[in-house]
Design a protein around this motif. Structure first.
Motif, mmCIF file in Angstrom:
data_model
loop_
_atom_site.group_PDB
_atom_site.id
_atom_site.type_symbol
_atom_site.label_atom_id
_atom_site.label_comp_id
_atom_site.label_asym_id
_atom_site.label_seq_id
_atom_site.Cartn_x
_atom_site.Cartn_y
_atom_site.Cartn_z
ATOM 1 N N LEU A 127 0.824 -1.212 0.000
ATOM 2 C CA LEU A 127 0.000 0.000 0.000
ATOM 3 C C LEU A 127 0.858 1.262 0.000
ATOM 4 C CD1 LEU A 127 -2.756 -1.083 2.525
ATOM 5 C CD2 LEU A 127 -3.050 -0.749 0.058
ATOM 6 N N ARG A 128 1.905 1.273 0.816
ATOM 7 C CA ARG A 128 2.761 2.466 0.882
ATOM 8 C C ARG A 128 3.512 2.686 -0.429
ATOM 9 N NH1 ARG A 128 3.009 0.483 6.109
ATOM 10 N NH2 ARG A 128 4.908 -0.726 5.724
ATOM 11 N N ALA A 129 3.930 1.615 -1.070
ATOM 12 C CA ALA A 129 4.607 1.753 -2.368
ATOM 13 C C ALA A 129 3.648 2.319 -3.415
ATOM 14 C CB ALA A 129 5.160 0.405 -2.827
ATOM 15 N N GLY A 130 2.413 1.850 -3.401
ATOM 16 C CA GLY A 130 1.418 2.387 -4.330
ATOM 17 C C GLY A 130 1.133 3.851 -4.073
ATOM 18 N N PHE A 131 1.026 4.215 -2.808
ATOM 19 C CA PHE A 131 0.786 5.606 -2.451
ATOM 20 C C PHE A 131 1.951 6.483 -2.901
ATOM 21 C CE2 PHE A 131 1.458 9.019 0.722
ATOM 22 C CZ PHE A 131 0.369 9.811 0.398
ATOM 23 N N ALA A 132 3.187 6.048 -2.630
ATOM 24 C CA ALA A 132 4.367 6.821 -3.047
ATOM 25 C C ALA A 132 4.390 6.976 -4.573
ATOM 26 C CB ALA A 132 5.642 6.144 -2.556
ATOM 27 N N GLY A 133 4.025 5.924 -5.281
ATOM 28 C CA GLY A 133 3.960 6.004 -6.738
ATOM 29 C C GLY A 133 2.917 6.999 -7.204
ATOM 30 N N ASP A 134 1.767 7.029 -6.524
ATOM 31 C CA ASP A 134 0.716 7.978 -6.882
ATOM 32 C C ASP A 134 1.159 9.421 -6.633
ATOM 33 O OD1 ASP A 134 -0.901 5.856 -7.582
ATOM 34 O OD2 ASP A 134 -2.121 5.936 -5.754
ATOM 35 N N VAL A 135 1.829 9.658 -5.512
ATOM 36 C CA VAL A 135 2.315 11.002 -5.200
ATOM 37 C C VAL A 135 3.333 11.437 -6.252
ATOM 38 C CG1 VAL A 135 3.667 12.366 -3.541
ATOM 39 C CG2 VAL A 135 1.837 10.857 -2.724
ATOM 40 N N GLU A 136 4.249 10.552 -6.600
ATOM 41 C CA GLU A 136 5.270 10.880 -7.598
ATOM 42 C C GLU A 136 4.634 11.115 -8.967
ATOM 43 O OE1 GLU A 136 8.530 11.866 -9.713
ATOM 44 O OE2 GLU A 136 8.203 11.944 -7.548
ATOM 45 N N PHE A 137 3.675 10.281 -9.337
ATOM 46 C CA PHE A 137 2.988 10.470 -10.622
ATOM 47 C C PHE A 137 2.329 11.842 -10.664
ATOM 48 C CE2 PHE A 137 -0.825 10.526 -13.167
ATOM 49 C CZ PHE A 137 -0.348 10.092 -14.396
ATOM 50 N N ASN A 138 1.614 12.193 -9.613
ATOM 51 C CA ASN A 138 0.915 13.474 -9.548
ATOM 52 C C ASN A 138 1.902 14.628 -9.675
ATOM 53 O OD1 ASN A 138 -1.960 14.214 -9.090
ATOM 54 N ND2 ASN A 138 -1.045 15.542 -7.546
ATOM 55 N N ARG A 139 3.026 14.518 -8.960
ATOM 56 C CA ARG A 139 4.051 15.570 -9.008
ATOM 57 C C ARG A 139 4.646 15.682 -10.405
ATOM 58 N NH1 ARG A 139 8.851 16.349 -9.746
ATOM 59 N NH2 ARG A 139 9.378 14.161 -9.869
ATOM 60 N N SER A 140 5.047 14.560 -10.981
ATOM 61 C CA SER A 140 5.714 14.598 -12.285
ATOM 62 C C SER A 140 4.758 15.016 -13.407
ATOM 63 C CB SER A 140 6.380 13.263 -12.606
ATOM 64 O OG SER A 140 5.411 12.260 -12.776
ATOM 65 N N ALA A 141 3.469 14.766 -13.239
ATOM 66 C CA ALA A 141 2.484 15.178 -14.241
ATOM 67 C C ALA A 141 2.085 16.642 -14.076
ATOM 68 C CB ALA A 141 1.248 14.285 -14.160
ATOM 69 N N GLY A 142 2.565 17.286 -12.995
ATOM 70 C CA GLY A 142 2.230 18.684 -12.769
ATOM 71 C C GLY A 142 0.801 18.901 -12.316
ATOM 72 N N LEU A 143 0.185 17.859 -11.773
ATOM 73 C CA LEU A 143 -1.209 17.959 -11.335
ATOM 74 C C LEU A 143 -1.293 18.636 -9.978
ATOM 75 C CD1 LEU A 143 -2.341 14.412 -12.450
ATOM 76 C CD2 LEU A 143 -3.091 16.590 -13.431
ATOM 77 N N PRO A 144 -2.414 19.280 -9.694
ATOM 78 C CA PRO A 144 -2.565 19.931 -8.389
ATOM 79 C C PRO A 144 -2.651 18.895 -7.273
ATOM 80 C CG PRO A 144 -4.612 20.072 -9.662
ATOM 81 C CD PRO A 144 -3.578 19.450 -10.555
ATOM 82 N N GLY A 145 -2.158 19.279 -6.105
ATOM 83 C CA GLY A 145 -2.235 18.407 -4.928
ATOM 84 C C GLY A 145 -0.904 17.767 -4.604
ATOM 85 N N GLY A 146 -0.644 17.695 -3.309
ATOM 86 C CA GLY A 146 0.564 17.057 -2.822
ATOM 87 C C GLY A 146 0.218 15.793 -2.053
ATOM 88 N N ALA A 151 -3.394 11.483 -0.162
ATOM 89 C CA ALA A 151 -3.852 10.608 0.927
ATOM 90 C C ALA A 151 -5.356 10.750 1.118
ATOM 91 C CB ALA A 151 -3.107 10.928 2.218
ATOM 92 N N LEU A 152 -5.862 11.971 1.109
ATOM 93 C CA LEU A 152 -7.304 12.179 1.254
ATOM 94 C C LEU A 152 -8.075 11.489 0.128
ATOM 95 C CD1 LEU A 152 -7.473 15.930 2.350
ATOM 96 C CD2 LEU A 152 -7.986 13.904 3.744
#
Length: 194
Positions: A127-146, A151-152
């Motif tokens: 679960l933590r690896a998936g979450f970290a991947g989602d955070v990194e994807f969001n960051r690298s795609a320039g999407l809003p939210g950290g 997590a929310l």
């Protein structure tokens, strides 16, 4: 002995079906053999222990829930925005609801991890690896939210899926509308990634 990867996937799929239907307590090598329609002992030849079987199930969950490259290519071609973020969330919810047995099996594994300490770390790492991947994807795609916003969304999507795959409190509201409301409520107009 050379392992047949197709057979390994079939057995993992049978294990996911057993989990979705019978829960974690019903997950045995014999039950998987029966579900897959293979001779007794086949599953234990591919997955020597229950822990190995569960590891194989997590691998298969990841494969079956992976995004469609064509869908993601179309989304990635768009400029970052809240609407694009909502469409990514919508894609996730669509995949998880389309793969009902896989998602229910994942919920079962999470519940079993709450009861069995030996499974807790395996589930937590996944679960933590998936979450970290989602955070990194969001960051690298320039999407809003950290990380806090991602997590929310995880918490909200888990609840939405539990509602849609079991007994719903409001089955009349379309899932896409719920996703739009989640994005509006959980993602402020301007969010600086953390």
């Amino acid at each position: 002995m050379v392992r047949n990867e197709g057979r390994r996937r079939e057995l993992a799929d049978a294990g996911l079906a057993v989990l979705a239907r019978d829960g974690a307590r019903g997950l045995t090598h014999r039950a998987v053999d029966t579900e897959a329609g293979v001779p007794a002992g086949t599953t234990s030849n591919y997955f020597r222990s229950r822990q190995a079987l569960i590891g194989g199930l997590f691998t298969r969950i990841g494969e079956r829930l992976a995004p469609d490259p064509d869908v993601h290519a179309g989304l990635a071609a768009r400029p970052p925005s809240r609407e694009l973020f909502a469409d990514y969330v919508r894609d996730i919810v669509t995949r998880l609801t389309a793969e009902r047995d896989v998602t229910l099996a994942l919920f079962e594994l999470r519940l079993e991890a709450a009861r069995r300490p030996e499974l807790r770390e395996t589930v937590g790492e996944w679960l933590r690896a998936g979450f970290a991947g989602d955070v990194e994807f969001n960051r690298s795609a320039g999407l809003p939210g950290g990380p806090a916003e991602i997590a929310l969304f995880h918490y909200a999507i888990d609840g939405l899926l539990l509602d849609r795959l079991t007994t719903s409190i409001d089955a009349g509201t379309p899932t896409d509308e719920v996703v739009d409301r989640l994005v509006d409520g959980l993602l402020p107009t301007v969010v600086t990634p953390r």
